[in-house]
Motif scaffolding. Structure first.
Motif, PDB file in Angstrom:
ATOM      1  N   PHE A  37       2.363  -1.514   6.559  1.00  0.00           N
ATOM      2  CA  PHE A  37       1.595  -1.434   5.333  1.00  0.00           C
ATOM      3  C   PHE A  37       1.237  -2.855   4.902  1.00  0.00           C
ATOM      4  CE2 PHE A  37       1.937   2.991   3.911  1.00  0.00           C
ATOM      5  CZ  PHE A  37       2.862   3.473   4.811  1.00  0.00           C
ATOM      6  N   ARG A  38       0.262  -2.945   4.032  1.00  0.00           N
ATOM      7  CA  ARG A  38      -0.070  -4.251   3.466  1.00  0.00           C
ATOM      8  C   ARG A  38      -0.435  -4.091   2.000  1.00  0.00           C
ATOM      9  NH1 ARG A  38      -5.763  -5.530   6.688  1.00  0.00           N
ATOM     10  NH2 ARG A  38      -7.066  -3.981   5.609  1.00  0.00           N
ATOM     11  N   GLN A  39      -0.218  -5.180   1.299  1.00  0.00           N
ATOM     12  CA  GLN A  39      -0.525  -5.177  -0.133  1.00  0.00           C
ATOM     13  C   GLN A  39      -1.047  -6.539  -0.535  1.00  0.00           C
ATOM     14  OE1 GLN A  39       2.739  -3.967  -2.643  1.00  0.00           O
ATOM     15  NE2 GLN A  39       1.354  -3.398  -4.309  1.00  0.00           N
ATOM     16  N   ALA A  40      -2.281  -6.548  -1.023  1.00  0.00           N
ATOM     17  CA  ALA A  40      -2.883  -7.766  -1.552  1.00  0.00           C
ATOM     18  C   ALA A  40      -2.597  -7.832  -3.042  1.00  0.00           C
ATOM     19  CB  ALA A  40      -4.385  -7.759  -1.286  1.00  0.00           C
ATOM     20  N   PRO A  41      -2.642  -9.004  -3.645  1.00  0.00           N
ATOM     21  CA  PRO A  41      -2.373  -9.136  -5.083  1.00  0.00           C
ATOM     22  C   PRO A  41      -3.269  -8.222  -5.904  1.00  0.00           C
ATOM     23  CG  PRO A  41      -2.410 -11.287  -4.049  1.00  0.00           C
ATOM     24  CD  PRO A  41      -2.859 -10.313  -3.010  1.00  0.00           C
ATOM     25  N   GLY A  42      -2.651  -7.446  -6.794  1.00  0.00           N
ATOM     26  CA  GLY A  42      -3.416  -6.562  -7.652  1.00  0.00           C
ATOM     27  C   GLY A  42      -3.907  -5.293  -6.989  1.00  0.00           C
ATOM     28  N   GLN A  43      -3.527  -5.080  -5.744  1.00  0.00           N
ATOM     29  CA  GLN A  43      -3.990  -3.906  -5.002  1.00  0.00           C
ATOM     30  C   GLN A  43      -2.816  -2.973  -4.697  1.00  0.00           C
ATOM     31  OE1 GLN A  43      -7.339  -3.510  -4.288  1.00  0.00           O
ATOM     32  NE2 GLN A  43      -7.576  -5.401  -5.472  1.00  0.00           N
ATOM     33  N   VAL A  44      -3.129  -1.720  -4.382  1.00  0.00           N
ATOM     34  CA  VAL A  44      -2.087  -0.784  -3.987  1.00  0.00           C
ATOM     35  C   VAL A  44      -1.666  -1.075  -2.552  1.00  0.00           C
ATOM     36  CG1 VAL A  44      -2.928   0.995  -5.555  1.00  0.00           C
ATOM     37  CG2 VAL A  44      -3.754   0.931  -3.191  1.00  0.00           C
ATOM     38  N   ARG A  45      -0.464  -0.652  -2.220  1.00  0.00           N
ATOM     39  CA  ARG A  45       0.013  -0.830  -0.859  1.00  0.00           C
ATOM     40  C   ARG A  45      -0.664   0.216   0.028  1.00  0.00           C
ATOM     41  NH1 ARG A  45       6.321  -1.969   0.127  1.00  0.00           N
ATOM     42  NH2 ARG A  45       5.710  -3.458  -1.480  1.00  0.00           N
ATOM     43  N   GLU A  46      -1.285  -0.250   1.088  1.00  0.00           N
ATOM     44  CA  GLU A  46      -2.035   0.661   1.949  1.00  0.00           C
ATOM     45  C   GLU A  46      -1.487   0.673   3.371  1.00  0.00           C
ATOM     46  OE1 GLU A  46      -6.109  -0.469   2.549  1.00  0.00           O
ATOM     47  OE2 GLU A  46      -5.606  -2.526   3.093  1.00  0.00           O
ATOM     48  N   GLY A  47      -1.571   1.826   3.996  1.00  0.00           N
ATOM     49  CA  GLY A  47      -1.129   1.960   5.374  1.00  0.00           C
ATOM     50  C   GLY A  47      -2.123   1.333   6.329  1.00  0.00           C
ATOM     51  N   VAL A  48      -1.617   0.642   7.327  1.00  0.00           N
ATOM     52  CA  VAL A  48      -2.458  -0.052   8.296  1.00  0.00           C
ATOM     53  C   VAL A  48      -2.374   0.628   9.659  1.00  0.00           C
ATOM     54  CG1 VAL A  48      -2.788  -2.220   9.527  1.00  0.00           C
ATOM     55  CG2 VAL A  48      -2.210  -2.250   7.103  1.00  0.00           C
ATOM     56  N   ALA A  49      -1.148   0.837  10.136  1.00  0.00           N
ATOM     57  CA  ALA A  49      -0.954   1.443  11.457  1.00  0.00           C
ATOM     58  C   ALA A  49       0.419   2.086  11.504  1.00  0.00           C
ATOM     59  CB  ALA A  49      -1.071   0.380  12.553  1.00  0.00           C
ATOM     60  N   SER A  84      -9.359 -10.474  15.626  1.00  0.00           N
ATOM     61  CA  SER A  84     -10.599 -10.547  14.848  1.00  0.00           C
ATOM     62  C   SER A  84     -10.310 -10.465  13.353  1.00  0.00           C
ATOM     63  CB  SER A  84     -11.550  -9.415  15.260  1.00  0.00           C
ATOM     64  OG  SER A  84     -11.837  -9.472  16.636  1.00  0.00           O
ATOM     65  N   LEU A  85      -9.374 -11.269  12.918  1.00  0.00           N
ATOM     66  CA  LEU A  85      -8.938 -11.212  11.517  1.00  0.00           C
ATOM     67  C   LEU A  85     -10.047 -11.619  10.568  1.00  0.00           C
ATOM     68  CD1 LEU A  85      -5.327 -12.476  12.037  1.00  0.00           C
ATOM     69  CD2 LEU A  85      -5.942 -10.355  10.869  1.00  0.00           C
ATOM     70  N   LYS A  86     -10.033 -10.978   9.410  1.00  0.00           N
ATOM     71  CA  LYS A  86     -11.027 -11.226   8.364  1.00  0.00           C
ATOM     72  C   LYS A  86     -10.315 -11.669   7.095  1.00  0.00           C
ATOM     73  CE  LYS A  86     -13.758  -7.321  10.131  1.00  0.00           C
ATOM     74  NZ  LYS A  86     -14.379  -6.019   9.766  1.00  0.00           N
ATOM     75  N   PRO A  87     -11.007 -12.360   6.203  1.00  0.00           N
ATOM     76  CA  PRO A  87     -10.371 -12.755   4.940  1.00  0.00           C
ATOM     77  C   PRO A  87      -9.798 -11.560   4.173  1.00  0.00           C
ATOM     78  CG  PRO A  87     -12.385 -13.987   5.252  1.00  0.00           C
ATOM     79  CD  PRO A  87     -12.337 -12.973   6.357  1.00  0.00           C
ATOM     80  N   GLU A  88     -10.429 -10.420   4.275  1.00  0.00           N
ATOM     81  CA  GLU A  88      -9.926  -9.239   3.558  1.00  0.00           C
ATOM     82  C   GLU A  88      -8.651  -8.666   4.163  1.00  0.00           C
ATOM     83  OE1 GLU A  88     -13.043  -9.745   4.721  1.00  0.00           O
ATOM     84  OE2 GLU A  88     -13.920  -7.876   5.501  1.00  0.00           O
ATOM     85  N   ASP A  89      -8.205  -9.204   5.281  1.00  0.00           N
ATOM     86  CA  ASP A  89      -6.909  -8.823   5.842  1.00  0.00           C
ATOM     87  C   ASP A  89      -5.766  -9.597   5.197  1.00  0.00           C
ATOM     88  OD1 ASP A  89      -8.502  -8.698   9.053  1.00  0.00           O
ATOM     89  OD2 ASP A  89      -7.944  -6.984   7.795  1.00  0.00           O
ATOM     90  N   THR A  90      -6.084 -10.543   4.345  1.00  0.00           N
ATOM     91  CA  THR A  90      -5.067 -11.330   3.656  1.00  0.00           C
ATOM     92  C   THR A  90      -4.220 -10.423   2.772  1.00  0.00           C
ATOM     93  OG1 THR A  90      -6.382 -13.359   3.669  1.00  0.00           O
ATOM     94  CG2 THR A  90      -4.682 -13.158   1.962  1.00  0.00           C
ATOM     95  N   ALA A  91      -2.915 -10.449   2.985  1.00  0.00           N
ATOM     96  CA  ALA A  91      -2.002  -9.577   2.240  1.00  0.00           C
ATOM     97  C   ALA A  91      -0.573  -9.854   2.681  1.00  0.00           C
ATOM     98  CB  ALA A  91      -2.330  -8.106   2.500  1.00  0.00           C
TER      99      ALA A  91
END
Length: 125
Positions: A37-49, A84-91
């Protein structure tokens, strides 16, 4: 009780790669699911894989084709290869586990998981 310890986070430029590891004490003789899972500041924890003891996998649409999860049963280590990491993968990335067999694919719903690691930070710039 299951112990989960993540490692492998860090900083990388967009387009780069990182590999997370999660050393676990999961009993491999039982049915289980493990997930990232991942969680960015101010965001909900989301499942990745996720992956289960039958090696079925699930991926969030946002990472399909870029992230791959696998498990080394001999070492009891869960991996997340991120390409192929993107800035939105920051968490903050977390490893999770539960002893359960699901009829279909291992879930990406955080409330389904009982055991959690402390997380490692990934920053993509």
């Amino acid at each position: 009780h299951v112990q989960l310890v993540e490692s492998g986070g860090g900083s990388v430029q967009a387009g780069g790669s990182l590999r997370h590891s999660c050393t676990s004490s999961v009993d491999r003789h039982l049915s289980y699911c493990m997930a990232w899972f991942r969680q960015a500041p101010g965001q909900v924890r989301e499942g990745v894989a996720s992956i289960d003891s039958e090696r079925r996998t699930s991926y969030a649409d946002s990472v399909k084709g870029r992230f791959t999860t696998s498990k080394d049963n001999a070492k009891n280590i869960l991996y997340l290869q991120m390409n192929s990491l993107k800035p939105e993968d920051t968490a903050m990335y977390y490893c999770a586990a539960v002893y359960r067999r699901y009829t279909r694919y291992p879930p990406l719903i955080k409330d389904e998981y009982i055991f959690w690691g402390r997380g490692t930070q990934v920053t993509v710039s």
